[in-house]
Design a protein around this motif. Sequence first.
Motif, PDB file in Angstrom:
ATOM      1  N   LEU A  19       0.882  -1.157   0.000  1.00  0.00           N
ATOM      2  CA  LEU A  19       0.000   0.000   0.000  1.00  0.00           C
ATOM      3  C   LEU A  19       0.929   1.217   0.000  1.00  0.00           C
ATOM      4  CD1 LEU A  19      -3.056   0.401   2.357  1.00  0.00           C
ATOM      5  CD2 LEU A  19      -1.881   2.265   1.225  1.00  0.00           C
ATOM      6  N   ALA A  20       1.275   1.688  -1.187  1.00  0.00           N
ATOM      7  CA  ALA A  20       2.299   2.727  -1.327  1.00  0.00           C
ATOM      8  C   ALA A  20       1.869   4.054  -0.715  1.00  0.00           C
ATOM      9  CB  ALA A  20       2.659   2.917  -2.796  1.00  0.00           C
ATOM     10  N   GLU A  21       0.624   4.449  -0.982  1.00  0.00           N
ATOM     11  CA  GLU A  21       0.176   5.758  -0.491  1.00  0.00           C
ATOM     12  C   GLU A  21      -1.336   5.872  -0.543  1.00  0.00           C
ATOM     13  OE1 GLU A  21       0.679  10.490  -1.672  1.00  0.00           O
ATOM     14  OE2 GLU A  21       1.641   8.969  -2.900  1.00  0.00           O
ATOM     15  N   TRP A  22      -1.917   6.341   0.549  1.00  0.00           N
ATOM     16  CA  TRP A  22      -3.321   6.715   0.545  1.00  0.00           C
ATOM     17  C   TRP A  22      -3.418   8.068  -0.131  1.00  0.00           C
ATOM     18  CZ3 TRP A  22      -7.270   3.626   1.539  1.00  0.00           C
ATOM     19  CH2 TRP A  22      -7.086   2.518   2.357  1.00  0.00           C
ATOM     20  N   MET A  23      -4.308   8.236  -1.079  1.00  0.00           N
ATOM     21  CA  MET A  23      -4.477   9.496  -1.797  1.00  0.00           C
ATOM     22  C   MET A  23      -5.509  10.405  -1.118  1.00  0.00           C
ATOM     23  SD  MET A  23      -2.302   8.719  -4.015  1.00  0.00           S
ATOM     24  CE  MET A  23      -2.299   9.664  -5.497  1.00  0.00           C
ATOM     25  N   VAL A  24      -6.242   9.843  -0.162  1.00  0.00           N
ATOM     26  CA  VAL A  24      -7.307  10.540   0.549  1.00  0.00           C
ATOM     27  C   VAL A  24      -7.118  10.267   2.041  1.00  0.00           C
ATOM     28  CG1 VAL A  24      -9.810  10.729   0.798  1.00  0.00           C
ATOM     29  CG2 VAL A  24      -8.841  10.147  -1.416  1.00  0.00           C
ATOM     30  N   ILE A  58      -9.644   4.550   7.092  1.00  0.00           N
ATOM     31  CA  ILE A  58      -8.385   3.842   6.847  1.00  0.00           C
ATOM     32  C   ILE A  58      -8.044   2.957   8.042  1.00  0.00           C
ATOM     33  CG2 ILE A  58      -5.891   4.159   6.569  1.00  0.00           C
ATOM     34  CD1 ILE A  58      -6.547   6.699   4.947  1.00  0.00           C
ATOM     35  N   LYS A  59      -7.661   1.689   7.761  1.00  0.00           N
ATOM     36  CA  LYS A  59      -7.323   0.733   8.812  1.00  0.00           C
ATOM     37  C   LYS A  59      -5.917   0.158   8.644  1.00  0.00           C
ATOM     38  CE  LYS A  59     -12.087  -0.675   9.576  1.00  0.00           C
ATOM     39  NZ  LYS A  59     -13.011  -1.810   9.647  1.00  0.00           N
ATOM     40  N   ALA A  60      -5.155   0.627   7.646  1.00  0.00           N
ATOM     41  CA  ALA A  60      -3.812   0.098   7.388  1.00  0.00           C
ATOM     42  C   ALA A  60      -2.887   1.251   7.010  1.00  0.00           C
ATOM     43  CB  ALA A  60      -3.850  -0.942   6.276  1.00  0.00           C
ATOM     44  N   ALA A  61      -1.631   1.116   7.391  1.00  0.00           N
ATOM     45  CA  ALA A  61      -0.640   2.168   7.138  1.00  0.00           C
ATOM     46  C   ALA A  61      -0.081   2.077   5.727  1.00  0.00           C
ATOM     47  CB  ALA A  61       0.495   2.050   8.144  1.00  0.00           C
ATOM     48  N   ASP A  62       0.133   3.250   5.122  1.00  0.00           N
ATOM     49  CA  ASP A  62       0.779   3.225   3.824  1.00  0.00           C
ATOM     50  C   ASP A  62       2.270   2.950   4.000  1.00  0.00           C
ATOM     51  OD1 ASP A  62       1.103   5.787   4.911  1.00  0.00           O
ATOM     52  OD2 ASP A  62       0.432   6.835   3.134  1.00  0.00           O
ATOM     53  N   THR A  65       3.543  -3.667   3.414  1.00  0.00           N
ATOM     54  CA  THR A  65       3.169  -4.742   2.499  1.00  0.00           C
ATOM     55  C   THR A  65       2.204  -5.682   3.212  1.00  0.00           C
ATOM     56  OG1 THR A  65       5.284  -4.574   1.369  1.00  0.00           O
ATOM     57  CG2 THR A  65       4.079  -6.646   1.095  1.00  0.00           C
ATOM     58  N   TYR A  66       1.117  -6.045   2.510  1.00  0.00           N
ATOM     59  CA  TYR A  66       0.063  -6.880   3.079  1.00  0.00           C
ATOM     60  C   TYR A  66      -0.280  -8.032   2.129  1.00  0.00           C
ATOM     61  CZ  TYR A  66      -0.668  -2.729   5.978  1.00  0.00           C
ATOM     62  OH  TYR A  66      -0.489  -1.670   6.832  1.00  0.00           O
ATOM     63  N   PRO A  67      -0.672  -9.190   2.670  1.00  0.00           N
ATOM     64  CA  PRO A  67      -1.135 -10.285   1.821  1.00  0.00           C
ATOM     65  C   PRO A  67      -2.435  -9.893   1.111  1.00  0.00           C
ATOM     66  CG  PRO A  67      -0.642 -11.071   4.041  1.00  0.00           C
ATOM     67  CD  PRO A  67      -0.609  -9.576   4.083  1.00  0.00           C
ATOM     68  N   CYS A  68      -2.676 -10.445  -0.070  1.00  0.00           N
ATOM     69  CA  CYS A  68      -3.927 -10.219  -0.781  1.00  0.00           C
ATOM     70  C   CYS A  68      -5.094 -10.634   0.114  1.00  0.00           C
ATOM     71  CB  CYS A  68      -3.961 -11.020  -2.084  1.00  0.00           C
ATOM     72  SG  CYS A  68      -2.789 -10.446  -3.302  1.00  0.00           S
ATOM     73  N   GLY A  69      -6.142  -9.851   0.103  1.00  0.00           N
ATOM     74  CA  GLY A  69      -7.318 -10.135   0.917  1.00  0.00           C
ATOM     75  C   GLY A  69      -7.311  -9.456   2.272  1.00  0.00           C
ATOM     76  N   THR A  70      -6.191  -8.854   2.671  1.00  0.00           N
ATOM     77  CA  THR A  70      -6.115  -8.162   3.957  1.00  0.00           C
ATOM     78  C   THR A  70      -7.002  -6.932   3.946  1.00  0.00           C
ATOM     79  OG1 THR A  70      -3.838  -8.881   4.305  1.00  0.00           O
ATOM     80  CG2 THR A  70      -4.574  -6.984   5.590  1.00  0.00           C
ATOM     81  N   GLU A  71      -7.808  -6.758   4.999  1.00  0.00           N
ATOM     82  CA  GLU A  71      -8.658  -5.577   5.109  1.00  0.00           C
ATOM     83  C   GLU A  71      -7.774  -4.368   5.412  1.00  0.00           C
ATOM     84  OE1 GLU A  71     -12.282  -3.779   7.794  1.00  0.00           O
ATOM     85  OE2 GLU A  71     -12.018  -5.951   7.737  1.00  0.00           O
ATOM     86  N   ILE A  72      -7.910  -3.326   4.581  1.00  0.00           N
ATOM     87  CA  ILE A  72      -7.107  -2.117   4.766  1.00  0.00           C
ATOM     88  C   ILE A  72      -7.949  -0.896   5.059  1.00  0.00           C
ATOM     89  CG2 ILE A  72      -5.148  -2.949   3.415  1.00  0.00           C
ATOM     90  CD1 ILE A  72      -6.262  -1.202   1.082  1.00  0.00           C
ATOM     91  N   GLY A  73      -9.248  -1.022   4.927  1.00  0.00           N
ATOM     92  CA  GLY A  73     -10.141   0.109   5.203  1.00  0.00           C
ATOM     93  C   GLY A  73     -11.568  -0.231   4.862  1.00  0.00           C
TER      94      GLY A  73
END
Length: 76
Positions: A19-24, A58-62, A65-73
């Motif tokens: 998750l490189a960067e949250w844009m919002v 948002i629930k994850a930091a930019d 690296t997270y596995p596919c399927g991980t809840e990030i927000g």
Amino acid sequence: MSTVLTIPKLEMSMSEGTLAEWMVESGTAVQQGEVIYLLETNKAAREIEAPVAGTLIIKAADGETYPCGTEIGEIV
């Protein structure tokens, strides 16, 4: 009703993404189709759009690296 955001599996061989960067910012209203974060894989970087309109939580930091399927927000 809320929509859970997860790390998508963009390629058959993909097992994780960065998750490189949250844009919002969290708590911001977003529109369906608006770019909300940048996802990097081992092959490319992709802009990921909001699947629905609502308020982004948002629930994850930019930068992580997270596995596919991980809840990030979620969008509520």
